[in-house]
Scaffold this active site. Structure first.
Site, PDB file in Angstrom:
ATOM      1  N   SER A 142       0.570  -1.598   0.204  1.00  0.00           N
ATOM      2  CA  SER A 142       0.145  -0.271  -0.264  1.00  0.00           C
ATOM      3  C   SER A 142       0.386   0.963  -0.149  1.00  0.00           C
ATOM      4  O   SER A 142       0.548   2.251  -0.609  1.00  0.00           O
ATOM      5  CB  SER A 142      -0.964   0.006   1.407  1.00  0.00           C
ATOM      6  N   ASP A 384      -1.365   6.356  12.380  1.00  0.00           N
ATOM      7  CA  ASP A 384      -0.823   6.262  11.477  1.00  0.00           C
ATOM      8  C   ASP A 384       0.620   6.164  10.333  1.00  0.00           C
ATOM      9  O   ASP A 384       0.507   7.216  10.274  1.00  0.00           O
ATOM     10  CB  ASP A 384      -1.616   5.417  10.026  1.00  0.00           C
ATOM     11  N   HIS A 387       1.564   4.935   6.373  1.00  0.00           N
ATOM     12  CA  HIS A 387       1.416   5.414   5.029  1.00  0.00           C
ATOM     13  C   HIS A 387       1.565   7.143   5.385  1.00  0.00           C
ATOM     14  O   HIS A 387       1.544   7.185   6.300  1.00  0.00           O
ATOM     15  CB  HIS A 387       0.000   5.603   5.127  1.00  0.00           C
TER      16      HIS A 387
END
Length: 413
Positions: A142, A384, A387
């Site tokens: 991702s 997070d 990312h």
């Protein structure tokens, strides 16, 4: 008198020749000047008819001695960001931090400045010309998907509506610039080799089973791409051990140390390159690990947080966090040194280490959904720090890739 008449006659006979020569030289000069200008009609006409009509100047080309991965982040709110969330319809919710409620936008305005040179200014039209008739494919997890979306956003604004398309064909996403017959693609393969996590949407890092010597299923989708950009790191690092099969020894699942498994997987990848890639027609890149910023005590001693609420880059040029595994870096370097195909390492790790401010934190998704109000109020458990927001740090990774593509294109043609 006869001598004068003869001389005048010779002059008159030469005049058409001289006039034609002047006209030819003038036309040639006009054509050359026109080719130098990207706004000229001749450039536009030539660019759309000729496959290699891209003009790379000295400023566009990387100096052989320049290390683009050493430098510093400088504030630039004039040239950056290169696009906005609103201008790019292809961003997913995981990366649209502003739309998801992030109150600051400072992370969008930092420019990477190498110490001994300058990166060429990104020009979407030049990149599209380099990619004319080609497939650029990003392969990985991702984080790599974010890099793909970044690249699409960087080029799509110069393409008229109706001349571009975007398709999801799991495990792939494909953006196409119709007039250039060029595609920018993404392929989901978090371990590069095959695993039980290869479904584009139904996967979890908690259950990892990797087939260390199996890659052909993926490779069938990669082998026709002209430019391949690989990345694989975070999914390997969930725990120190990983379940895997390795058929040359046994079909049974057994537990491997992650670093040993990573080396075997990369060696499988290297063998695939050697037996499949045509180095005369294809280019291969490997993007080094994207760093994490899970523990603020690493850059702020005595603190007990993470990347949440960080607004500025780390100012220590030697900073290296524990989220970037040096042994993995050494394995990558070792395998790339031995592989008999030219692979360019995009060593983005150190420059990204400084960017503790660029992560999605509580302004992204978890398990496909935006965080709830309660989860956002608990950044220690829900931020997070893996990312990245877009626009943001991955745009710089693509600027570096762009510089390499321009450089190789200039040397080739």
């Amino acid at each position: 008198m006869s001598v004068q008449i003869s001389f005048d006659h010779r002059v008159q006979s030469l005049f058409p020749v001289v006039l034609v020569s002047i006209l030819i030289l003038g036309s040639a000069r006009w054509i050359l000047d026109g080719l130098k200008s990207e706004n000229s009609e001749i450039f536009k006409t030539y660019r759309h008819k000729n496959r290699e009509a891209v003009f790379v100047s000295d400023e566009d080309s990387l100096e052989q001695s320049c290390n683009v991965f050493e430098g510093q982040w400088v504030w630039d709110n004039v040239s950056y960001p290169l696009y906005t969330e609103k201008s790019c319809p292809y961003l997913v919710k995981q990366t649209t931090c502003q739309r998801n409620g992030r109150p600051d936008s400072y992370y969008q305005n930092w420019r990477w400045k190498p110490s001994s040179c300058d990166l060429p200014r990104f020009d979407a039209l030049k990149l599209l010309d380099v990619l004319r008739g080609k497939r650029l494919m990003f392969i990985g997890d991702s984080v790599q998907r974010g890099t793909f979306e970044s690249m699409v956003c960087m080029v799509q604004s110069v393409i008229p509506e109706g001349k571009k398309s975007f398709h999801r064909i799991p495990p792939m996403k494909i953006f196409k610039a119709e007039e250039y017959d060029a595609t920018i693609e993404y392929y989901w393969a978090p371990f590069i080799v095959e695993s039980i996590s290869d479904h584009a949407t139904k996967h979890t890092v908690h259950k990892r089973l990797v087939n260390l010597d199996a890659i052909d299923k993926h490779g069938k989708s990669w082998e026709e791409a002209d430019i391949l950009v690989f990345e694989s790191y975070v999914w390997w690092m969930y725990k120190p051990q990983i379940n895997a099969t390795y058929r040359p020894k046994t079909d049974e699942v057994r537990e491997y140390n992650v670093t040993n498994a990573y080396r075997i997987a990369l060696e499988t990848w290297a063998k695939w390159l050697e037996t499949t890639i045509d180095p005369m027609k294809q280019r291969v890149f490997f993007m080094s690990m994207s760093p994490t910023h899970l523990w603020s005590w690493e850059w702020k001693p005595g603190s007990d947080g993470n990347c949440f609420n960080e607004l500025y880059p780390i100012n220590n040029p030697s900073y290296w966090g524990t989220g970037s595994n040096l042994e993995i870096m050494e394995i990558l370097g070792d395998v790339m040194q031995k592989v008999r195909v030219n692979v360019t390492l995009l060593n983005i790790t150190q420059l990204s280490e400084y960017r503790k401010d660029g992560h999605t934190t509580v302004y992204g998704e978890r398990k496909g959904k935006l965080l709830t109000k309660e989860q956002r109020a608990d950044p220690k458990n829900f931020a997070d720090c893996i990312h990245w927001c877009l626009p943001g740090v991955p745009d710089t990774w693509n600027e570096i890739l762009y510089a390499y593509l321009l450089h190789s294109h200039r040397n080739l043609f």
